[in-house]
Design an enzyme around this catalytic site. Structure first.
Site, PDB file in Angstrom:
ATOM      1  N   ARG A  36     -13.252   1.260   7.328  1.00 21.26           N
ATOM      2  CA  ARG A  36     -12.571   0.053   6.930  1.00 21.26           C
ATOM      3  C   ARG A  36     -12.402  -0.554   8.405  1.00 21.26           C
ATOM      4  O   ARG A  36     -12.199   0.020   9.268  1.00 21.26           O
ATOM      5  CB  ARG A  36     -11.280   0.589   6.336  1.00 21.26           C
ATOM      6  N   GLY A 116     -18.889   7.933   8.207  1.00 17.41           N
ATOM      7  CA  GLY A 116     -19.179   9.501   8.612  1.00 17.41           C
ATOM      8  C   GLY A 116     -19.959  10.124   7.471  1.00 17.41           C
ATOM      9  O   GLY A 116     -19.668   9.880   6.269  1.00 17.41           O
ATOM     10  N   GLY A 177      -4.894   0.359 -19.488  1.00 19.64           N
ATOM     11  CA  GLY A 177      -4.167   1.624 -18.864  1.00 19.64           C
ATOM     12  C   GLY A 177      -2.756   1.180 -18.505  1.00 19.64           C
ATOM     13  O   GLY A 177      -2.326   0.474 -17.654  1.00 19.64           O
ATOM     14  N   HIS A 442      31.776   7.908  -3.628  1.00 22.61           N
ATOM     15  CA  HIS A 442      32.087   6.823  -4.621  1.00 22.61           C
ATOM     16  C   HIS A 442      32.261   5.440  -4.080  1.00 22.61           C
ATOM     17  O   HIS A 442      32.812   5.391  -3.153  1.00 22.61           O
ATOM     18  CB  HIS A 442      33.396   7.286  -5.447  1.00 22.61           C
TER      19      HIS A 442
END
Ligand code: FAD
Ligand code: NAI
Length: 463
Positions: A36, A116, A177, A442
């Site tokens: 890339r 590669g 999906g 808190h």
């Protein structure tokens, strides 16, 4: 033969680039091959980072459009500048990928630009030039799984990559999906105004997530406007002048129907990517799903060749790939690298978020483990009320006999941050009692984690 390295990593995603950095830190001469034009792999370029940028922007838009008024903030007409939103996303991506490039320079890692190919153990060829290395690490990641009959063009029928680049908000986005990608990117476009329909093969959303969480998650998303068609499969996608006509059939057989979409997002999973690596020629073993087979030390069956990340078995998550990269680099340096696969958190960055770690109730039942459950709803948490974000709950599972934490499942605001506490506790082998005795500030959402831990032994204070 050109240069000589201790380690050549193929692929610069979170597995590969982190492994390269750790190996360099440990004194090795390291090169990383990336085809890339930018470093960072799927995650930084077209995955985790751009999707989270779009989730944040669309969430801000949704807040301003639907929720500011609840807080007494009255705005004029709110307009969407999608081109600016997309440009911001690209800026975020660029800052991250350039950051990795900087880290490579800082750690003296050589970026071998190109594809590669493993010529033999000890030799990687990049665009015709051979480089020698004592250790070769495959970190080539994954790609979107195709579906016969649904041809992706990344314009109208898209994978996550195209779905992150849409130039206008689709009228009707149909997602194939109901997994992590479908629900995150469906949330982006739904918030920006698209009608979203999700077609899922199974009779539930998010397989693998605790059933109770998944059911409530489905209800919350439905309330937000998602339409789910569960137990259904897409058998054909035909492009028309205006969009796509999908043929949808019940998963268990029955009459087909058609569904019209402006854009279709195919998100039925990802598969290991090993194209053009030359694995067969070198004899590196892959399994039936195309994943590189490794042993407990990330070694393949060919001496000197290792693999990490999405290309091997296990959850396809950036932090899993990173941890494997660090562990392998340490092992190569003679140290004791280790990944605890029992404590890898998973987060779905929708609103509310879903976060999980450890075992689900379904897994514990299947394994015959006796467990106790502690639950606490965000409706009873003061901070969640103040934020106006009371959807969801924290659920903690502990061993019935020893009280050791076995898992936690959270649906709620900032669940992804909250789960880190349980992951830390589990790494230290803590019990629910340990978490219950920790002082939590808190008012914070994290008090719900403490309350769920108390609830394991029936001692929650605020329900
Ligand atoms: P990858 O990141 O896929 O990197 C592999 C790299 O290898 C690529 O850059 C590729 O170009 C390169 N390469 C491949 N073959 C060669 C070759 N022969 N020569 C040279 N280079 C090569 N995970 C999370 O944990 N959190 C998230 O929020 C999250 N969001 C996601 C959102 C989307 C839309 C997607 C698609 C994925 C998301 N993931 C997320 C998953 C995460 O991106 C992957 O788990 C992670 O990128 C895997 O890292 P990796 O290093 O194994 O491979
Ligand atoms: P996924 O595995 O999460 O979900 C795929 C869904 O498609 C499942 O529900 C499955 O039952 C369904 N499905 C499979 N075949 C189908 C068919 N023919 N018709 C209809 N439904 C079908 O895969 P997804 O969403 O593509 O994501 C891939 C991976 O990327 C994830 O598993 C995750 O590892 C990673 N990811 C992680 C993110 C995160 O951590 N927040 C965000 C996005 C991706």
């Amino acid at each position: 033969m050109s240069d000589q390295f201790d380690v050549i990593v193929i692929g610069s995603g979170p597995g590969g680039y982190v492994c390269a950095i750790r190996a360099a830190q440990l004194g090795m001469q390291v090169a990383c091959v990336e085809k890339r034009s930018t470093l960072g792999g799927t995650c930084l370029n077209v995955g985790c980072i751009p999707s989270k940028a779009m989730l944040q922007s669309s969430e801000n838009f949704d807040e301003a459009t639907h929720h500011f008024a609840d807080h007494g903030i009255v705005l004029g007409e709110i307009k969407l500048d999608l081109a600016r939103m997309q440009a911001r996303k690209s800026e975020v991506v660029s800052a991250n990928t350039k950051g990795v490039e900087f880290l490579f320079k800082k750690n003296k890692i050589t970026w071998l630009k190109g594809t590669g190919v493993i010529k033999a153990a000890g030799v990687v060829t990049v665009d015709g030039v051979d480089y020698a290395a004592r250790h070769i690490i495959i970190a080539t990641g994954s790609e979107s799984t195709p579906l016969p009959g649904v041809e992706v063009d990344e314009k109208v029928i898209v994978t996550s990559t195209g779905a992150l680049e849409l130039e206008k908000v689709p009228g009707h986005l149909v997602i194939i999906g109901a997994g992590v990608i479908g629900l995150e990117l469906g949330s982006v476009w739904s918030r920006l105004g698209a009608k979203v329909t999700v077609i899922e093969y199974l009779d539930r959303i998010t397989p693998g997530i605790d059933n109770e969480v998944a059911k409530q998650f489905e209800r919350v998303l439905t309330k937000q406007g998602f339409k789910f068609r569960l137990g259904s499969k897409v058998t054909k996608a035909e492009k028309t002048a205006t969009g796509v006509t999908l043929t949808v059939e019940p998963a268990k057989g029955g009459d087909a129907e058609t569904v019209e979409a402006d854009i279709v997002l195919l998100a039925i999973g990802r598969r290991a990517y090993t194209d053009s690596l030359g694995l067969a020629a070198v004899g590196v073993e892959t399994d039936a799903r195309g994943r590189v087979v490794t042993n407990g030390h990330f070694a393949t069956n060919v001496a000197g060749i290792y693999a990490i990340g999405d290309v091997i078995a296990g959850p396809m998550l950036a932090h899993k790939a990173e941890d494997e990269g660090v562990a392998l680099a340490e092992m190569l340096a003679g140290q004791a690298g280790h990944v605890n696969y029992g404590v890898i958190p998973g987060v779905i960055y929708t609103w509310p978020e879903v976060a999980t770690v450890g075992k689900t109730e379904e897994e514990l039942k299947a394994e015959g483990v006796e467990y106790a459950v502690g639950k606490f709803p965000f409706t009873a948490n003061g901070r969640a009320r103040a934020m106006g974000m009371t959807d969801g709950f924290v659920k903690i599972l502990a061993d019935k006999r020893t009280d050791k934490l076995l898992g936690a499942h959270i649906l709620g605001a900032d669940a992804g941050t909250l789960i880190a506490e349980i992951a830390t506790a589990m790494e230290f082998g803590a019990s629910s009692e340990d978490v219950a005795r920790i002082c939590h500030a808190h008012p914070t959402l994290s008090e719900s984690v403490k309350e769920a831990a108390l609830a394991v032994s029936g001692r929650a204070l605020h329900i």
